[in-house]
Design a protein around this motif. Structure first.
Motif, PDB file in Angstrom:
ATOM      1  N   ASN A   4      16.673 -31.589  69.633  1.00  0.00           N
ATOM      2  CA  ASN A   4      17.713 -30.948  68.835  1.00  0.00           C
ATOM      3  C   ASN A   4      19.084 -31.062  69.494  1.00  0.00           C
ATOM      4  O   ASN A   4      20.024 -30.388  69.089  1.00  0.00           O
ATOM      5  N   THR A   5      19.184 -31.923  70.521  1.00  0.00           N
ATOM      6  CA  THR A   5      20.418 -32.078  71.286  1.00  0.00           C
ATOM      7  C   THR A   5      20.997 -33.468  71.075  1.00  0.00           C
ATOM      8  O   THR A   5      20.265 -34.455  71.064  1.00  0.00           O
ATOM      9  N   THR A  11      27.597 -32.468  75.027  1.00  0.00           N
ATOM     10  CA  THR A  11      26.385 -32.326  74.220  1.00  0.00           C
ATOM     11  C   THR A  11      26.445 -31.061  73.366  1.00  0.00           C
ATOM     12  O   THR A  11      27.149 -30.099  73.695  1.00  0.00           O
ATOM     13  N   THR A  13      23.517 -28.610  71.046  1.00  0.00           N
ATOM     14  CA  THR A  13      22.161 -28.351  70.573  1.00  0.00           C
ATOM     15  C   THR A  13      22.259 -27.395  69.391  1.00  0.00           C
ATOM     16  O   THR A  13      22.806 -26.291  69.532  1.00  0.00           O
TER      17      THR A  13
END
Length: 366
Positions: A4-5, A11, A13
């Protein structure tokens, strides 16, 4: 559910479901000292927000973002930024009839085959509702880009809806924000309105194509093999719900070109190298050239329609199904600000990657 990242250095998520109490994003890798508040992020969310016109879902969500961590006295601290958006207008009863059935063309059956359990309320994680969190994360990226690349511009717009195509001879960037289609041609808006109204009255939906133009991107972003800038932009767009194909520059049309037609010739000017065309879409060998980056993608029609479709249920029985509820007749419309957000996250991620590897060192010409 794993993976989910998105991103490498910058980054985010995403978490949450369409009809859960809230959804959001955890943003990591944001440099410290960047001016950021909820109002700055909110302007991007408002462009994607449902219920803003009769041509999108009538679900009424304020999409009010809250910053729970990572910002102190109006500046980022370098720690993870937690963003949360509460769901306030869930209507889960609309989905009771599809709880045991699989919508044709939707991810329902794939989720069931993989996990053995699925949140049928609006599709859960497969719902376009998840993309609100991406847009919030994109707002953070835009705040950083404002400092690191102040001349950078990311502009998304629709170029096709069903049988209708943008007349590029009439392209007007100033018109994009003044109509519900993000269409850069004010004169074509009435025809697009009539077309989509007819689709809605026919209890149907329609696909679309969106283009993202990234201007004033510094040259040198991207790594030549496994972190190509165009690879990551394509992956970013493909990760958006309902996207079925992505092109960079000429894209599929390159198959019809000869070498002499495709080669973007270069001349030298007082300001440095100048390309005479841009078939490449601003990226060569996975690295940005300094030209405009052009990304284009297609979006399928939503499968959530009132026209009966043949399918099966969890018992394996053959049935006919209609999908009630509030759905976008053309999901491509609200894909525009989502694509802009994903592009911002990719460009920022590559700026930070380039800083880490080259420290900004560049080859000289002339």
């Amino acid at each position: 559910m794993s993976f989910n990242t998105f991103g490498r250095i910058f980054t985010f998520t995403t978490w949450g479901e369409s009809h859960g109490p809230a959804l959001g994003a955890t943003v990591d890798g944001c440099p410290p000292g960047v001016e950021l508040d909820e109002a700055f992020i909110q302007q991007f969310l408002d462009r994607r927000r449902p219920g803003t016109s009769k041509f999108t879902t009538q679900r009424q969500e304020p999409d009010q973002v809250r910053i729970l961590s990572g910002v102190f006295e109006g500046r980022t601290t370098g720690t993870p930024i937690q963003l949360m958006i509460e769901n306030t207008d869930q209507r889960s009863k609309d989905y009771g009839e599809i709880a045991q059935a699989f919508r044709p063309g939707h991810a329902d059956i794939a989720y069931h085959l993989k996990y053995g359990i699925r949140d049928y309320r609006g599709g859960g994680r497969s719902s376009a509702r998840e993309t609100a969190a991406r847009v919030a994360a994109g707002g953070v990226a835009q705040a950083v880009l404002r400092d690191l690349a102040p001349d950078l511009r990311i502009t998304g717009y629709m170029v096709q809806m069903g049988d209708l195509h943008l007349d590029r001879a009439r392209f007007d960037a100033g018109a994009i924000g003044d109509n519900p289609f993000f269409l850069p041609d004010a004169g074509a808006v009435p025809a697009w309105e009539d077309y989509l109204n007819a689709i809605r009255k026919d209890q149907n939906s329609v696909g679309a194509a969106i283009e993202v133009l990234i201007q004033n991107c510094p040259p040198g972003l991207g790594a030549p093999v496994y972190a190509k800038l165009d690879t990551d932009l394509a992956a970013a767009m493909m990760s958006i719900n309902a996207v079925k194909g992505v092109e960079i520059g000429e894209g599929m049309a390159a198959a019809a070109l000869t070498g002499t037609e495709n080669a973007d010739e270069i001349r030298m000017t007082d300001h440095g190298p100048e390309f005479l065309s841009n078939h490449a879409g601003g990226i060569l060998g996975g690295i940005s050239t300094g030209q405009d980056i052009v990304v284009r993608f297609s979006v399928k029609p939503t499968s959530s329609i009132l026209t009966p479709r043949r399918t099966i249920n969890r018992k394996g029985e053959e049935i006919e199904l209609i999908t009630k509820g509030r759905h976008d007749p053309c999901v491509g419309i609200r894909a525009v600000p989502i694509a802009e957000a994903m592009a911002a996250c990719v460009i920022l991620d590559h700026l930070l990657l380039d800083r880490a590897q080259t420290g900004g060192q560049r080859g000289r010409i002339g």
